[in-house]
Design an enzyme around this catalytic site. Structure first.
Site, short mmCIF file in Angstrom:
data_model
loop_
_atom_site.label_atom_id
_atom_site.label_comp_id
_atom_site.label_asym_id
_atom_site.label_seq_id
_atom_site.Cartn_x
_atom_site.Cartn_y
_atom_site.Cartn_z
N PHE A 16 0.81 -1.18 0.01
CA PHE A 16 -0.02 0.04 0.12
C PHE A 16 0.94 1.15 -0.05
O PHE A 16 0.90 2.06 -1.04
CB PHE A 16 -1.02 0.18 1.19
CG PHE A 16 -1.69 1.11 1.52
CD1 PHE A 16 -2.25 1.95 0.41
CD2 PHE A 16 -2.24 1.47 2.72
CE1 PHE A 16 -3.00 3.16 0.70
CE2 PHE A 16 -3.09 2.67 3.09
CZ PHE A 16 -3.26 3.42 2.06
N SER A 32 2.42 -6.46 8.93
CA SER A 32 1.78 -5.40 9.66
C SER A 32 0.37 -5.88 10.03
O SER A 32 -0.49 -5.09 10.79
CB SER A 32 1.48 -4.46 8.59
OG SER A 32 0.94 -4.74 7.46
N TYR A 67 2.83 -7.26 17.09
CA TYR A 67 3.26 -6.23 15.79
C TYR A 67 3.72 -5.02 16.58
O TYR A 67 4.64 -4.27 16.20
CB TYR A 67 1.88 -6.23 15.14
CG TYR A 67 2.22 -5.01 14.09
CD1 TYR A 67 3.16 -4.92 13.03
CD2 TYR A 67 1.53 -3.94 14.37
CE1 TYR A 67 3.35 -3.85 12.30
CE2 TYR A 67 1.59 -2.75 13.39
CZ TYR A 67 2.62 -2.72 12.35
OH TYR A 67 2.73 -1.55 11.79
N VAL A 108 -4.10 4.70 8.37
CA VAL A 108 -3.94 5.30 6.78
C VAL A 108 -4.96 4.54 5.97
O VAL A 108 -5.36 3.39 6.04
CB VAL A 108 -2.62 4.70 6.58
CG1 VAL A 108 -2.31 5.61 5.05
CG2 VAL A 108 -1.53 5.21 7.43
N LYS A 123 -5.04 -5.41 0.52
CA LYS A 123 -4.40 -5.73 1.98
C LYS A 123 -5.89 -6.47 2.40
O LYS A 123 -5.62 -6.94 3.84
CB LYS A 123 -4.45 -4.45 2.88
CG LYS A 123 -3.22 -3.69 2.64
CD LYS A 123 -3.20 -2.42 3.39
CE LYS A 123 -3.15 -2.63 4.96
NZ LYS A 123 -2.99 -1.77 5.95
N SER A 154 -8.62 -8.07 4.25
CA SER A 154 -9.62 -7.80 5.38
C SER A 154 -8.74 -6.73 6.36
O SER A 154 -9.37 -5.98 7.27
CB SER A 154 -9.91 -8.98 6.27
OG SER A 154 -8.64 -9.48 6.81
N PHE A 168 -20.09 -0.89 15.14
CA PHE A 168 -20.33 -1.37 16.36
C PHE A 168 -21.32 -0.34 17.00
O PHE A 168 -21.31 0.92 16.96
CB PHE A 168 -18.99 -1.34 17.24
CG PHE A 168 -17.88 -2.21 16.81
CD1 PHE A 168 -18.22 -3.42 16.40
CD2 PHE A 168 -16.31 -1.97 16.87
CE1 PHE A 168 -17.30 -4.34 15.77
CE2 PHE A 168 -15.49 -2.85 16.68
CZ PHE A 168 -15.93 -4.06 16.07
N GLU A 169 -21.94 -0.85 18.07
CA GLU A 169 -22.67 0.01 18.90
C GLU A 169 -21.95 0.93 19.33
O GLU A 169 -20.87 0.69 19.91
CB GLU A 169 -23.62 -0.72 19.93
CG GLU A 169 -24.65 0.00 20.55
CD GLU A 169 -26.10 -0.24 19.87
OE1 GLU A 169 -26.56 1.12 19.50
OE2 GLU A 169 -26.35 -1.00 19.18
N GLY A 170 -22.38 2.44 19.33
CA GLY A 170 -21.67 3.49 19.77
C GLY A 170 -20.51 4.03 19.03
O GLY A 170 -19.52 4.71 19.46
#
Length: 334
Positions: free
Chosen positions: A21, A101, A160, A191, A199, A201, A222-224
């Protein structure tokens, strides 16, 4: 855009991970702006091997390099014979982007061998050539530290992140022992932008949500998610950071972000505006314990020492990216 007064024409430039990337974007930056530069890409390219989490072991893809006119070496950092090929060149600048990564790879041995052990080889190559080295560190070194995340206050929470933390310590020691060399580490935040599609998933939420929307599906968050924020940075500002790092007065470690965290909900809303949809949002429970709710790069030193200034607000970056999101969606559904 040249970003600095450095003339990279007639310079020999190594980009490790150059089919990935960020590396491929760097390669085209030099090709487009300094056509007389000599660009050498070193990348292992992808194969069918996967980690235990089913993600690919390498993301470098030839399609990221269509139109590239420089030299390409297919090689693995862990293979000394492959690395020996680099001894044939006299590099002026080295951009070290190659790494495992994936933050959800927990095989510590392969991460440490690939990210840490091979870093010594890159530093030796830097010293041999008396080159300027700009290497990719990561905001993952901060773990769950409260915002704003500040260089020197790291608590990595996955292999990582720890590997990048170790690289930073190695670079600092090496710099102190070789004060005539310039070694700059850049801690990238979240990024997004062109050439991240391969890349899979691990690509940004921007392209993943964009493709959900283009499939006519209600984006799932996600909730919130209006309160889950990240420092999202467009690829062009990452390139700016790398180029300006070459002009740094001395070795050091810097955050590369915007300093302006934005929510997951913002991404979804901006994408729907740009794509002309009104699909709403579907929410589900966050399955992760200890999930990082807020990241924000402290960039005052980056601004002062590198003359770095992020040019892309989230709205600007997504707007610039939208045509590529559509193009890669067509690629995906072929």
């Amino acid at each position: 855009m040249h970003y600095t007064n450095i003339d990279f024409n007639k310079k020999t430039i190594l980009i490790t991970g150059g089919a990935g990337f960020i590396g491929s974007n760097l390669a085209f930056y030099f090709q487009d702006n300094f056509p007389e530069s000599d660009i050498i890409i070193f990348d292992c390219f992808r194969n069918e091997e996967t980690f235990s989490n089913s993600n690919l072991k390498s993301f470098g893809h030839y399609k990221n390099l269509i139109g590239f006119k420089g030299e390409i070496i297919c090689g693995n950092l862990n293979n000394p014979i492959d690395l020996e090929r680099l001894l044939d060149f006299d590099f002026d600048f080295i951009f070290h982007q190659a790494a495992i990564s994936d933050t959800r790879v927990y095989d510590q041995e392969i991460i440490m061998k690939t990210n840490v052990n091979t870093f010594y080889d890159i530093l030796d190559l830097t010293k041999k050539n008396k080159a300027t080295l700009v290497y990719a560190s990561s905001a993952a070194t901060y773990g769950s530290m409260p915002s704003p995340q500040t260089v020197g206050k790291e608590t990595p929470e996955n292999p990582y992140g720890y590997s990048k933390y170790a690289m930073d310590q190695i670079a600092n020691k090496f710099s102190n022992e070789n004060k005539d060399l310039k070694i700059i580490g850049l801690k990238y935040f979240n990024v997004y932008g062109p050439r991240e599609f391969y890349k899979n998933s691990t690509a940004s939420m921007v392209i993943q949500l964009g493709h959900q929307i283009l499939k006519g599906k209600t984006p799932r968050l996600f909730e919130g998610s209006d309160k889950i924020v990240r420092d999202f940075i467009y690829i062009e500002d990452i390139i700016q950071g790398n180029i300006k790092a070459c002009k740094a007065k001395q070795s050091g470690l810097y955050n590369i972000g915007t300093g302006k965290p934005r929510s997951f909900q913002d991404i979804s809303d901006i994408l729907q505006k740009e794509l002309g949809t009104k699909l709403g949002t579907e929410y589900f429970d966050n399955p992760f314990d200890g999930y990082q709710m807020h990241t924000q790069a402290e960039i005052s030193d980056t601004i002062q020492d590198l003359d770095y200034k992020p040019n892309y607000e989230l709205e600007d970056g997504i707007k610039a990216y939208i045509c590529e999101i559509k193009r890669m969606f067509k690629e995906e559904v072929k």
